[in-house]
Scaffold this active site. Structure first.
Site, mmCIF file in Angstrom:
data_model
loop_
_atom_site.group_PDB
_atom_site.id
_atom_site.type_symbol
_atom_site.label_atom_id
_atom_site.label_comp_id
_atom_site.label_asym_id
_atom_site.label_seq_id
_atom_site.Cartn_x
_atom_site.Cartn_y
_atom_site.Cartn_z
ATOM 1 N N GLU A 31 29.645 -16.191 -30.651
ATOM 2 C CA GLU A 31 31.139 -16.515 -31.762
ATOM 3 C C GLU A 31 30.989 -18.076 -31.849
ATOM 4 O O GLU A 31 30.811 -18.901 -31.035
ATOM 5 C CB GLU A 31 32.426 -16.805 -30.711
ATOM 6 C CG GLU A 31 33.394 -17.029 -30.900
ATOM 7 C CD GLU A 31 34.216 -16.232 -32.690
ATOM 8 O OE1 GLU A 31 34.188 -15.186 -32.346
ATOM 9 O OE2 GLU A 31 34.437 -16.947 -33.863
ATOM 10 N N SER A 45 49.969 -8.442 -37.689
ATOM 11 C CA SER A 45 51.474 -8.610 -37.604
ATOM 12 C C SER A 45 51.481 -8.240 -35.999
ATOM 13 O O SER A 45 52.901 -8.169 -35.544
ATOM 14 C CB SER A 45 51.725 -7.004 -38.138
ATOM 15 O OG SER A 45 52.042 -7.378 -39.092
ATOM 16 N N HIS A 49 50.892 0.116 -32.765
ATOM 17 C CA HIS A 49 51.226 1.222 -33.934
ATOM 18 C C HIS A 49 51.306 2.571 -32.827
ATOM 19 O O HIS A 49 50.312 2.258 -32.153
ATOM 20 C CB HIS A 49 49.909 0.793 -34.901
ATOM 21 C CG HIS A 49 50.403 0.016 -36.517
ATOM 22 N ND1 HIS A 49 51.762 0.278 -36.725
ATOM 23 C CD2 HIS A 49 49.290 -0.786 -36.133
ATOM 24 C CE1 HIS A 49 51.575 -1.241 -37.876
ATOM 25 N NE2 HIS A 49 50.228 -1.041 -37.246
ATOM 26 N N GLU A 339 40.013 -2.627 -39.220
ATOM 27 C CA GLU A 339 41.227 -3.390 -40.069
ATOM 28 C C GLU A 339 42.129 -2.466 -39.109
ATOM 29 O O GLU A 339 42.130 -2.290 -38.160
ATOM 30 C CB GLU A 339 41.366 -2.761 -41.110
ATOM 31 C CG GLU A 339 41.312 -1.001 -41.905
ATOM 32 C CD GLU A 339 41.225 -1.209 -43.216
ATOM 33 O OE1 GLU A 339 41.705 -1.419 -43.820
ATOM 34 O OE2 GLU A 339 40.089 -0.545 -43.535
ATOM 35 N N CYS A 402 56.480 -29.128 -24.870
ATOM 36 C CA CYS A 402 56.499 -28.758 -25.833
ATOM 37 C C CYS A 402 57.836 -28.348 -25.340
ATOM 38 O O CYS A 402 58.321 -26.960 -25.012
ATOM 39 C CB CYS A 402 55.669 -27.791 -26.082
ATOM 40 S SG CYS A 402 56.370 -26.621 -27.259
ATOM 41 N N CYS A 439 59.603 -27.224 -34.155
ATOM 42 C CA CYS A 439 58.863 -28.666 -34.874
ATOM 43 C C CYS A 439 57.345 -28.452 -35.627
ATOM 44 O O CYS A 439 56.915 -28.935 -35.735
ATOM 45 C CB CYS A 439 59.054 -29.426 -34.363
ATOM 46 S SG CYS A 439 57.860 -29.275 -32.747
ATOM 47 N N CYS A 444 54.790 -32.317 -29.661
ATOM 48 C CA CYS A 444 53.110 -31.991 -28.564
ATOM 49 C C CYS A 444 52.578 -32.219 -28.458
ATOM 50 O O CYS A 444 51.415 -32.637 -27.892
ATOM 51 C CB CYS A 444 54.192 -30.926 -27.762
ATOM 52 S SG CYS A 444 53.632 -29.425 -28.913
HETATM 53 C C1 LIG Z 1 47.357 -9.205 -42.330
HETATM 54 C C2 LIG Z 1 46.886 -8.584 -40.914
HETATM 55 C C3 LIG Z 1 47.587 -7.428 -40.265
HETATM 56 C C4 LIG Z 1 48.240 -6.461 -39.184
HETATM 57 N N1 LIG Z 1 48.612 -6.178 -38.473
HETATM 58 C C5 LIG Z 1 48.014 -6.031 -37.635
HETATM 59 C C6 LIG Z 1 48.657 -4.898 -36.947
HETATM 60 O O1 LIG Z 1 50.221 -5.283 -36.611
HETATM 61 N N2 LIG Z 1 48.389 -3.764 -35.982
HETATM 62 C C7 LIG Z 1 47.168 -3.799 -35.495
HETATM 63 O O2 LIG Z 1 46.671 -2.775 -34.556
HETATM 64 N N3 LIG Z 1 46.062 -4.150 -35.545
HETATM 65 C C8 LIG Z 1 46.323 -4.607 -36.869
HETATM 66 N N4 LIG Z 1 45.697 -6.190 -38.162
HETATM 67 C C9 LIG Z 1 44.244 -5.631 -37.230
HETATM 68 C C10 LIG Z 1 44.074 -6.321 -36.543
HETATM 69 O O3 LIG Z 1 44.541 -7.336 -36.614
HETATM 70 C C11 LIG Z 1 42.546 -6.554 -36.641
HETATM 71 O O4 LIG Z 1 41.967 -4.818 -36.664
HETATM 72 C C12 LIG Z 1 41.351 -6.905 -35.355
HETATM 73 O O5 LIG Z 1 41.567 -8.400 -34.967
HETATM 74 C C13 LIG Z 1 39.967 -7.497 -35.615
HETATM 75 O O6 LIG Z 1 39.526 -8.066 -34.974
HETATM 76 P P1 LIG Z 1 37.874 -8.297 -34.704
HETATM 77 O O7 LIG Z 1 37.754 -8.918 -33.539
HETATM 78 O O8 LIG Z 1 37.398 -6.658 -35.293
HETATM 79 O O9 LIG Z 1 37.665 -9.411 -35.889
HETATM 80 P P2 LIG Z 1 37.407 -10.942 -35.588
HETATM 81 O O10 LIG Z 1 39.322 -10.996 -35.331
HETATM 82 O O11 LIG Z 1 38.072 -11.559 -37.196
HETATM 83 O O12 LIG Z 1 36.984 -10.746 -35.485
HETATM 84 C C14 LIG Z 1 35.313 -11.299 -35.372
HETATM 85 C C15 LIG Z 1 34.584 -12.481 -34.776
HETATM 86 O O13 LIG Z 1 33.661 -12.835 -35.429
HETATM 87 C C16 LIG Z 1 33.465 -14.272 -35.671
HETATM 88 N N5 LIG Z 1 32.279 -13.406 -36.315
HETATM 89 C C17 LIG Z 1 31.840 -14.257 -38.060
HETATM 90 N N6 LIG Z 1 30.228 -13.772 -38.647
HETATM 91 C C18 LIG Z 1 29.790 -14.549 -37.518
HETATM 92 C C19 LIG Z 1 28.853 -15.290 -36.764
HETATM 93 N N7 LIG Z 1 28.213 -15.220 -38.121
HETATM 94 N N8 LIG Z 1 28.257 -15.890 -35.647
HETATM 95 C C20 LIG Z 1 28.913 -15.526 -34.315
HETATM 96 N N9 LIG Z 1 29.635 -14.854 -34.822
HETATM 97 C C21 LIG Z 1 30.716 -14.599 -35.702
HETATM 98 C C22 LIG Z 1 34.390 -14.327 -36.051
HETATM 99 O O14 LIG Z 1 34.711 -15.939 -36.684
HETATM 100 C C23 LIG Z 1 35.451 -13.757 -35.199
HETATM 101 O O15 LIG Z 1 35.387 -14.789 -34.295
HETATM 102 C C24 LIG Z 1 45.863 -6.444 -38.615
HETATM 103 C C25 LIG Z 1 45.185 -7.083 -39.966
HETATM 104 C C26 LIG Z 1 45.581 -8.573 -40.409
HETATM 105 C C27 LIG Z 1 44.794 -9.407 -41.684
#
Ligand SMILES: Cc1cc2nc3c(=O)[nH]c(=O)nc-3n(C[C@H](O)[C@H](O)[C@H](O)COP(=O)(O)OP(=O)(O)OC[C@H]3O[C@@H](n4cnc5c(N)ncnc54)[C@H](O)[C@@H]3O)c2cc1C
Length: 480
Positions: A31, A45, A49, A339, A402, A439, A444
């Site tokens: 990471e 959010s 869902h 997503e 806090c 705050c 904190c």
């Molecule tokens: C506005 C918004 C609202 C949302 N609301 C909801 C909701 O209400 N309910 C729901 O179910 N989902 C929701 N989602 C979707 C959900 O947040 C995502 O699907 C989920 O967090 C994706 O997780 P991930 O682990 O795939 O990606 P991330 O959390 O982005 O994790 C990917 C990781 O890879 C790391 N990484 C990237 N490149 C490298 C590299 N070169 N080397 C090492 N590490 C790297 C990053 O640092 C990151 O920590 C929402 C998303 C958004 C943006």
């Protein structure tokens, strides 16, 4: 050499790591941030869902419904906060009611339990603060809210306890296939592995495209929010959605699992995959929505905004999750295009990916897998007698650090010393909520820094907000 390296410690990578840790293998999560949940998983959010929104037949629909069912069980097993508050999609004219029928049909096709359309009277009884324009609403009883950080932290900690290594502040720069194995070039040297799992969020296309001729494309779709104080957290009980539009589920008003309220998210495609700043124009739009939102009849007071934030959805061109072994890159697996509803779906993505990888590598299940975990001890959840007993044994639980969130020194010390313990201010915040309140860490911050400095035996000048160069102080004023 590792059997498996997972790129990304977001909720997807952590859920995959936890499921893979059921097997006898040598695995590592790499990471670039200093903690789990430092990408999209920290800014969303936080809605669980139910699954009526996803297109029938899509992988997204299947994993959403499965993930929802898994989350309630996991919350008990791994001790993280969730609440089944239900979801409402509110129609404010007859045209929108037609859309509710479509959503109901989708819900049935996707196998979402209990979804039904409520009359105006039924929904107004449920949520008296809904606008008088309310005509009807779709109600999904399996909708919920979750603390998104704690899901990733719980899964990550449990994976770590079961033997998965985590390398933070390690950025993957390049991937090469050589002599039947993958070489990952990072800012801390080369890592060799039989198998790669790409869970890099908005960057998952970059890694996929390094090994495959069949290119994919991910657009960062930005969502901005206004977060309100807990004093207005009781506006609605359920998560209240408008009828969805082309760009997604629309701007909702919802309580968080901790009792705050938010308005958001917006949806704007952006070029820069690091662009998590909030913007004046969009905040203005959200302010107008909050004041005169067509969903609420009560005006939400703007002096109750405690912060704004933004997250980036990993929108894949075909708008579906990609969970696969890449057809032209053996032993390379994608969890790409995750997503929304990726947070809800992540436990099911973890199960699906672990099955594919374990079959490919012919892994054997291990004995002694530790399935349960206890979260940070919360004195606020104890009775007065239990809390007094705890403070007698450990006075740090009587020392409030806090004031807004009433977080004690004991909780912060626990967060630092547990598996994958906190090393920075943000990682304390995500594990304990110290600094999350009204705050916004004004009170904190110095006190939390002192505890970090003492417990990690590092100088105050070495304490960071979120790792890397994000140091908070440069020295003592009288010495500069
Ligand atoms: C506005 C918004 C609202 C949302 N609301 C909801 C909701 O209400 N309910 C729901 O179910 N989902 C929701 N989602 C979707 C959900 O947040 C995502 O699907 C989920 O967090 C994706 O997780 P991930 O682990 O795939 O990606 P991330 O959390 O982005 O994790 C990917 C990781 O890879 C790391 N990484 C990237 N490149 C490298 C590299 N070169 N080397 C090492 N590490 C790297 C990053 O640092 C990151 O920590 C929402 C998303 C958004 C943006």
């Amino acid at each position: 050499m590792y059997d498996v390296v997972i790129i990304g410690a977001g909720v997807t990578g952590c859920c995959i790591a936890r499921e893979l840790s059921r097997y006898q293998l040598n695995a590592c999560v790499v990471e670039k941030g200093d903690d789990v949940a430092s990408g999209t998983s920290k800014a969303n959010s936080g809605v669980i869902h139910s699954g009526f929104d996803a297109k029938p037949g899509s992988l997204m629909a299947k994993l959403n419904v499965e993930g929802n069912a898994l989350l309630w069980k996991l919350a008990e097993e791994l001790d993280f906060p969730v609440k089944k508050n239900g979801a409402l999609v509110v129609a404010t004219d007859e045209e929108e009611v037609k859309h509710l029928e479509l959503l109901l049909d989708q819900a049935r096709q996707n196998g979402v339990p209990g979804v039904r359309i409520l009359s105006r009277e039924e929904v107004m009884n449920m949520e008296p603060n809904l606008t008088d324009k309310t005509v009807a609403a779709l109600y999904a009883p399996t909708g919920g809210v979750i603390d998104p950080f704690n899901l990733a932290i719980a899964m990550g900690e449990n994976a770590n306890v079961n033997g998965v290594e985590f390398r933070f502040e390690t950025e993957v720069l390049q991937i090469r296939k050589k002599n039947g194995k993958y070489e990952l070039e990072t800012n801390h040297g080369t890592i060799e592995t039989k198998c790669v799992v790409n869970a890099a969020g908005v960057y998952a296309d970059k890694f996929h495209n390094m090994v495959s001729e069949e290119k994919i494309h991910i657009t960062a779709r930005k969502g901005e929010y206004l977060l309100f104080d807990k004093t207005v957290g009781d506006l609605f009980t359920a998560s209240v959605f408008p009828v969805p539009g082309k760009m997604g589920k629309g701007i909702l008003i919802a309580p968080t699992v901790h009792g705050n309220l938010y308005v958001g998210p917006t949806a704007n495609d952006v070029e820069d995959k690091e662009s998590t700043n909030t913007t004046q124009d969009i905040l203005q739009v959200l302010t107008e929505k909050a004041k005169a939102n067509h969903l609420s009849k009560r005006v939400i007071p703007m002096n109750k905004v405690i912060t704004s934030f933004a997250g980036l959805r990993a929108h894949q061109d075909k708008h579906d999750f990609i969970v696969q072994e890449v057809p032209d890159a053996e032993y390379f697996f994608d969890a790409a295009g995750i997503e929304s509803p990726g947070l809800t779906s992540s436990p099911a993505i973890g199960v699906m990916m672990a099955k594919m990888v374990s079959e490919k590598l012919k892994l054997k299940e291990k004995t002694g897998f530790v399935s349960a975990r206890k979260g940070v001890l919360k004195p606020e959840k104890l009775t007065d007698e239990e809390r007094n007993e705890l403070i007698k044994k450990n006075p740090a639980y009587g020392n409030i650090i806090c004031r807004c969130e009433m977080i004690t020194e004991g909780e912060i010390v626990d967060a630092i010393h547990r598996p994958l313990g906190a090393k920075s201010m943000d990682s304390i915040k995500r594990r304990t909520r110290a600094g999350m309140g009204r705050c916004q860490a004004g009170f904190c911050t110095p006190r939390t820094m002192e505890i970090l400095s003492r417990e990690l035996r590092i100088d105050m000048t070495e304490i960071t907000k979120k790792g890397g160069g994000s140091r908070l102080v440069v020295g003592k004023t009288k010495e500069l």
